[in-house]
Design an enzyme around this catalytic site. Structure first.
Site, mmCIF file in Angstrom:
data_model
loop_
_atom_site.group_PDB
_atom_site.id
_atom_site.type_symbol
_atom_site.label_atom_id
_atom_site.label_comp_id
_atom_site.label_asym_id
_atom_site.label_seq_id
_atom_site.Cartn_x
_atom_site.Cartn_y
_atom_site.Cartn_z
ATOM 1 N N ASP A 27 0.816 -1.214 0.000
ATOM 2 C CA ASP A 27 0.000 0.000 0.000
ATOM 3 C C ASP A 27 0.850 1.265 0.000
ATOM 4 O OD1 ASP A 27 0.879 -0.532 2.599
ATOM 5 O OD2 ASP A 27 -1.106 -1.181 3.253
ATOM 6 N N ASN B 292 -7.679 -3.678 14.020
ATOM 7 C CA ASN B 292 -9.038 -4.036 13.603
ATOM 8 C C ASN B 292 -9.049 -5.206 12.620
ATOM 9 O OD1 ASN B 292 -7.997 -2.880 11.307
ATOM 10 N ND2 ASN B 292 -9.432 -1.174 11.211
ATOM 11 N N HIS C 24 -7.239 -5.399 9.827
ATOM 12 C CA HIS C 24 -6.950 -5.119 8.421
ATOM 13 C C HIS C 24 -5.632 -5.767 8.022
ATOM 14 C CE1 HIS C 24 -4.814 -1.008 9.386
ATOM 15 N NE2 HIS C 24 -3.902 -1.942 9.243
ATOM 16 N N GLU D 176 -9.705 -2.632 4.892
ATOM 17 C CA GLU D 176 -10.304 -2.345 6.191
ATOM 18 C C GLU D 176 -11.597 -3.141 6.393
ATOM 19 O OE1 GLU D 176 -8.621 -0.724 8.323
ATOM 20 O OE2 GLU D 176 -8.232 1.357 7.807
#
Ligand code: F6R
Length: 241
Positions: free
Chosen positions: A67, A136, A138, A143
């Protein structure tokens, strides 16, 4: 899923670096999928030491990062391009033309995502994908959502991710809200995957990854469907499994 529980962060980093080096020894022109963030730093330092000792040669290696922050130029100190140059690429003999990161400042983001997918396809896909994990769940910047994205695309970062990433920026409002992230297609297409996690803050996401239902609410849980995943944890990250 194979789960390795190590005594501390240094041990995770060493084990992950050994796996990456082993991959390159077996296949010198390996395609590596690479993460940024705090977790892989120790692994990168270990790989640099191995390179300095002549134990691993990156001259034929091809890399694809997961990313990049949208609209951050490569020379920005918080861009992932900058991170990779300073923490790995400048210290090893990987060829600049073999390094791939999405271009955060591209004029046409849809074209950039399609071009990234095409470069991955031309490279023959990823041999070894290294992943970190968000609090979380990801992976990359895929996400939690109602749906999982398969293709590389522009994503909005969640509040948790923006808060977690703010430690690297002078002020919380400086943290980018968007990133270009590889999709699950490329990650799941990797021949082998290793996921690293360290610290208590990751324990709940690791529990969901390993024991939870496969769900778009915990993108990392999809790794349960891959045939060759090794999860390397320290005691704290493993504390809920
Ligand atoms: C970064 C990436 C993210 C990180 C995750 C964990 O390229 O893909 O999924 O791996 O946010 O970040 P750290 O390691 O900083 O806790």
């Amino acid at each position: 899923m194979r789960i390795l529980i190590e005594k501390d962060y240094a041990a995770i980093s060493r084990k992950a670096a050994l796996m990456v080096a082993g991959q390159i020894l077996l296949k010198p022109n390996s395609v590596l999928g690479l993460p940024t963030g705090g977790t892989p730093l120790g692994m990168y330092q270990e790989l640099i030491r191995m390179y300095d000792r002549g134990e691993v040669d990156f001259s034929e290696v091809v890399t694809f990062n997961l990313d990049e922050y949208y609209q951050l130029p490569p020379e920005h100190e918080q861009s992932y391009y900058y991170f990779m140059r300073h923490n790995l690429f400048n210290h090893i003999n990987v060829k600049p033309e073999n390094i791939h990161l999405p271009k955060g400042t591209c004029a046409d983001v849809e074209k950039e995502c399609a071009d990234y997918e095409e470069s991955l396809r031309k490279a023959g896909g990823i041999d070894l994908q290294v992943l970190g994990i968000g609090v979380n769940g990801h992976i990359g910047f895929i996400e939690p959502d109602q749906r999982l994205s398969v293709q590389t695309k522009l994503v909005s970062l969640t509040k948790e991710t923006i808060a977690a990433n703010s430690r690297f920026f002078a002020a919380p409002e400086d943290v980018p809200r968007y990133a270009i992230s590889m999709g699950l297609g490329a990650i799941l297409n990797a021949k082998r995957i290793i996921l690293l996690a360290s610290g208590k803050s990751k324990a709940s996401a690791i529990k969901e990854t390993v024991n939870g239902y496969v769900s778009a609410q915990t993108p990392s849980s999809i790794l349960q469907t891959h045939a060759d995943v090794t999860i390397i944890l320290d005691q704290e990250a493993a504390s809920l499994i």
